[in-house]
Design a protein around this motif. Structure first.
Motif, mmCIF file in Angstrom:
data_model
loop_
_atom_site.group_PDB
_atom_site.id
_atom_site.type_symbol
_atom_site.label_atom_id
_atom_site.label_comp_id
_atom_site.label_asym_id
_atom_site.label_seq_id
_atom_site.Cartn_x
_atom_site.Cartn_y
_atom_site.Cartn_z
ATOM 1 N N TRP A 84 0.813 -1.203 0.000
ATOM 2 C CA TRP A 84 0.000 0.000 0.000
ATOM 3 C C TRP A 84 0.852 1.260 0.000
ATOM 4 N N LEU A 85 0.984 1.932 1.128
ATOM 5 C CA LEU A 85 1.703 3.212 1.182
ATOM 6 C C LEU A 85 3.199 3.053 0.964
ATOM 7 N N GLY A 86 3.714 1.833 1.051
ATOM 8 C CA GLY A 86 5.130 1.596 0.806
ATOM 9 C C GLY A 86 5.445 1.258 -0.630
ATOM 10 N N ASP A 87 4.420 1.160 -1.459
ATOM 11 C CA ASP A 87 4.599 0.841 -2.870
ATOM 12 C C ASP A 87 4.519 2.131 -3.686
ATOM 13 N N PRO A 88 5.588 2.504 -4.400
ATOM 14 C CA PRO A 88 5.556 3.758 -5.177
ATOM 15 C C PRO A 88 4.446 3.805 -6.217
#
Length: 308
Positions: free
Chosen positions: A160-164
């Motif tokens: 989620w938020l860690g995937d660019p």
């Protein structure tokens, strides 16, 4: 008599116009001035550097990425939010089927409950909303991945938020969820003011619900939709996107600057890096983009005013 009237009007306007000039116009002028200096924001000392900050900005890759993300927010967020809000408001007010003995035009069953549900995010501050979704997006214990695991989709566990590639869309989803309820209520109020005779006449003539929406509802609500487009676009370029990105994303700004927006970049340069002059330069660019966006929307959305 006429002279006294104008003096009366000026007397009422002088104080608010003075306050507006002092707290709105003057800071803009100061920002434009400081964009031509090397001011750090931590010291009263500075010197004029001309257009050096602007030259640096045009060569700054992170600035161009932040501009791209901000423009994506300004274009897609109003489109998705207003489309959903119009659909929900139409179903709540007009989209229900006629019930035996009931009015020709009515909303779906439980429309009053749906209004409360849609408006609920407006009760929460944007900071609380961002924190709640930050927990939901947690790849280890968040609600989304836990749900996938519970239904047997163990292999589908996004970061989620860690995937660019996903982070920006996750932020946009939060902004849509937090703003759509306001426009549902706004459009519902507008639809409630449209005479039911217009809907009844269209339905009796054989028009479908979809035709009724595009031929009756949307034209009569167009001024409200246009104003809402400008309003939510300005929010997307400004404080709303800043709060969500600042609180939710890693950095903040996401992995590889994938969620960096212009207003966040202004904040980082001014308060993290001590480059207030360069931050005001980006702020001036943001001002130009915001004014251009509002002008384009008002120009393209201009149409003959319909009255009823």
């Amino acid at each position: 008599m006429q002279h006294g009237k104008y003096r009366f009007i000026v007397g009422f306007l002088v104080i608010p116009m003075t306050l507006y000039t002092l707290f709105v116009i003057w800071p803009f002028i100061q920002s434009i001035f400081y964009s031509f200096t090397n001011w750090t924001g931590l010291s009263p000392d500075f010197e004029m550097v001309g257009f050096d900050n602007y030259s640096r900005m045009f060569e700054d890759d992170i600035f161009w990425r932040s501009l791209q993300h901000s423009m994506l927010f300004a274009l897609l967020l109003p489109l998705v939010t207003l489309s959903l809000a119009l659909f929900f408001a139409f179903m709540i007010n007009v989209g229900g089927r006629r019930r035996k003995g009931g009015p020709v035009v009515s909303g779906v069953r439980g429309s009053g409950f749906y209004k409360i549900v849609y408006f609920f995010p407006q009760v929460l501050s944007i900071a609380i909303v961002a924190l709640l979704f930050q927990f939901a997006y947690n790849p280890q214990s968040g609600a989304l991945n836990s749900t996938f695991k519970a239904i047997g989709l163990d292999d589908l566990q996004p970061v989620w938020l860690g995937d660019p590639d996903l982070a920006l869309w996750c932020v946009m989803a939060v902004l849509v969820w937090s703003t759509v309820g306001f426009f549902v209520v706004l459009f519902s109020a507008g639809m409630a003011s449209i005479p039911t005779e217009l809907y009844e006449a269209a339905l009796l003539d054989g028009a479908s619900r979809i035709t009724t929406f595009f031929r009756v509802t949307l034209p009569l609500l167009w001024d409200t939709v246009q104003s809402g487009w400008v309003y939510i676009g300005v929010l997307a370029l400004g404080a709303e996107s800043f709060a969500v990105v600042q609180i939710m994303t890693i950095g903040p700004g996401g992995p590889d600057y994938s969620t960096t927006v212009m207003v966040l970049y202004v904040y980082q340069k001014a308060f993290r890096d001590g480059q207030a002059a360069y931050a005001t330069t980006i702020g001036v660019a943001l001002l130009v983009v915001t004014l251009a966006f509002a002008a384009i929307v008002m120009k393209l959305g201009r149409r003959e005013r319909l009255e009823f």
